[in-house]
Write a protein that holds these residues in place. Structure first.
Motif, PDB file in Angstrom:
ATOM      1  N   ALA A  10       6.952  -4.929  58.130  1.00  0.00           N
ATOM      2  CA  ALA A  10       6.694  -6.360  57.503  1.00  0.00           C
ATOM      3  C   ALA A  10       7.415  -6.383  56.186  1.00  0.00           C
ATOM      4  O   ALA A  10       7.005  -5.651  55.333  1.00  0.00           O
ATOM      5  N   ARG A  12       8.173  -8.646  52.970  1.00  0.00           N
ATOM      6  CA  ARG A  12       8.085  -9.831  52.230  1.00  0.00           C
ATOM      7  C   ARG A  12       7.982  -9.325  50.660  1.00  0.00           C
ATOM      8  O   ARG A  12       7.191  -8.620  50.124  1.00  0.00           O
ATOM      9  N   GLY A  68       1.589 -13.916  57.745  1.00  0.00           N
ATOM     10  CA  GLY A  68       0.681 -12.793  56.919  1.00  0.00           C
ATOM     11  C   GLY A  68       1.158 -11.383  57.340  1.00  0.00           C
ATOM     12  O   GLY A  68       1.898 -11.238  58.276  1.00  0.00           O
ATOM     13  N   LEU A  69       0.551 -10.390  56.735  1.00  0.00           N
ATOM     14  CA  LEU A  69       0.962  -9.077  57.031  1.00  0.00           C
ATOM     15  C   LEU A  69       0.558  -8.687  58.560  1.00  0.00           C
ATOM     16  O   LEU A  69       1.440  -8.201  59.186  1.00  0.00           O
ATOM     17  N   ARG A  73       3.254  -7.758  61.411  1.00  0.00           N
ATOM     18  CA  ARG A  73       3.135  -6.570  62.260  1.00  0.00           C
ATOM     19  C   ARG A  73       3.135  -6.824  63.674  1.00  0.00           C
ATOM     20  O   ARG A  73       3.758  -6.014  64.440  1.00  0.00           O
ATOM     21  N   ASP A  89       5.239   0.440  55.766  1.00  0.00           N
ATOM     22  CA  ASP A  89       5.613  -0.411  54.850  1.00  0.00           C
ATOM     23  C   ASP A  89       6.956  -0.095  54.422  1.00  0.00           C
ATOM     24  O   ASP A  89       7.627   0.861  54.036  1.00  0.00           O
ATOM     25  N   ASP A 180      -1.650 -15.417  54.072  1.00  0.00           N
ATOM     26  CA  ASP A 180      -1.495 -14.226  53.271  1.00  0.00           C
ATOM     27  C   ASP A 180      -0.013 -13.943  53.017  1.00  0.00           C
ATOM     28  O   ASP A 180       0.554 -12.878  53.470  1.00  0.00           O
ATOM     29  N   ARG A 181       0.706 -14.718  52.188  1.00  0.00           N
ATOM     30  CA  ARG A 181       1.971 -14.636  51.904  1.00  0.00           C
ATOM     31  C   ARG A 181       2.196 -13.671  50.987  1.00  0.00           C
ATOM     32  O   ARG A 181       3.226 -12.936  50.874  1.00  0.00           O
ATOM     33  N   HIS A 183       0.909 -10.428  51.430  1.00  0.00           N
ATOM     34  CA  HIS A 183       0.700  -9.507  52.288  1.00  0.00           C
ATOM     35  C   HIS A 183      -0.218  -8.334  51.741  1.00  0.00           C
ATOM     36  O   HIS A 183      -0.145  -7.023  51.547  1.00  0.00           O
ATOM     37  N   CYS A 186      -4.658  -6.254  55.409  1.00  0.00           N
ATOM     38  CA  CYS A 186      -4.258  -5.481  56.280  1.00  0.00           C
ATOM     39  C   CYS A 186      -5.432  -5.506  57.529  1.00  0.00           C
ATOM     40  O   CYS A 186      -6.613  -4.941  57.078  1.00  0.00           O
TER      41      CYS A 186
END
Length: 304
Positions: A10, A12, A68-69, A73, A89, A180-181, A183, A186
């Protein structure tokens, strides 16, 4: 013939790190094919397939705005075509035997989920290690020397996970879009703990190592407190689902005794993490007690 492996990332605010990840994947000693599934979580598209074509790996790029993360994903996992799905990552640099070690464990070990070690280095200022109180927020705090079940599933890192693909693959708990910008949330801890509670075999693989260069923005007070708060909320949710004695009371801890931590930046960050994680756990506990109990979410294990 060796299985096709899909590596899901992902992306970002860490696009510049992708070339190093691609080079690390090209250097893998795995004998089978590898594809990269990159989920662009920026508001506007930043990644293109042509920009990653230099990698000589099959690349799939999808845009998931402001995801978000966990949501990003999950999107990548659903698009993965490989028999094996590995999650890491963009800032990761897998060791040359990473893919082979993860695939071998999944094909011959019988695990539903395998977890590798995440070795962390702070890039600026250069530092070879972090206090253990911070390490659990960005990497692997404690790691066994032989394969086995994780003693602390809430310390499993989403930067180094693998499972067999299927029509109903494993999925992370998702946050609402836009929440969750950065990231920093988890879902790996919830996934590993719930699978273990359902009797599924979750295995840690000591030899499957991923190195992560942690940029300065991930070890600021704000970033550390955000991750620690999230860890506290995760443990509060797990305490509602799992036996009370299986979840630690203190999400984070102070390094080097009760006083010496004050005299270093890492120690002060660890202190802030302790306060934030405890506050997050208490707030989430009160929120859960005020809301009706819902049926526990069932995670469907991916079986080959």
């Amino acid at each position: 013939m060796s299985a096709l492996v899909s590596v899901v990332v992902a992306v970002r605010d860490n696009v510049p790190a992708l070339p190093r990840l691609l080079m690390a994947l090209l250097r893998q000693d795995y004998g089978g094919p590898i594809e990269l599934v990159a989920v662009d979580a920026h508001t506007e598209p930043v990644l293109t397939r042509s920009s990653l074509a230099v990698s000589r790996l099959p690349v799939h790029v999808v845009h998931e705005p402001d995801a978000g993360l966990s949501r990003a994903r999950n999107t990548g996992i659903r698009l993965a075509t490989g028999n094996i799905v590995l999650v890491t990552d963009p800032t990761a640099r897998p060791a040359p035997d990473w893919v082979r070690a993860m695939v071998t464990a999944l094909e011959y070990g019988g695990a539903e989920l395998v977890c590798g070690q995440v070795s962390v280095t702070v890039t600026d200022p250069p530092s070879p290690r972090l206090p253990k109180a911070l390490l659990a927020l960005v990497g692997s705090a404690r790691w066994p020397t032989v394969p086995g079940e994780p003693d602390l599933p809430w310390e499993v890192s989403g930067s180094n996970l693998g499972f067999r693909n299927s029509a109903v693959p494993l999925q992370f708990d998702e946050e609402p879009p836009g929440s969750d910008r950065g990231h920093r949330r988890c879902g790996a801890a919830m996934l590993a703990a719930r699978l273990g509670a359902q009797g599924c075999f979750v295995q840690v693989i000591p030899d499957a190592v991923v190195h992560r260069d942690v940029p300065p923005r991930e070890v600021t007070v704000r970033a550390v407190c955000a991750r620690a708060w999230w860890l506290g909320t995760v443990l509060a949710r797990l305490a509602r689902e799992l036996p009370p004695d299986s979840v630690p009371r203190q999400p984070c801890w102070l390094p080097d005794g009760p006083v010496r931590w004050v005299f270093s930046r890492g120690g002060r960050l660890a202190g802030a993490a302790c306060l934030a994680s405890s506050a997050g756990r208490q707030v989430e506990r009160f929120r859960l007690s005020a809301s009706p109990r819902r049926a526990r979410r069932t995670v469907v294990a991916a079986r080959g």
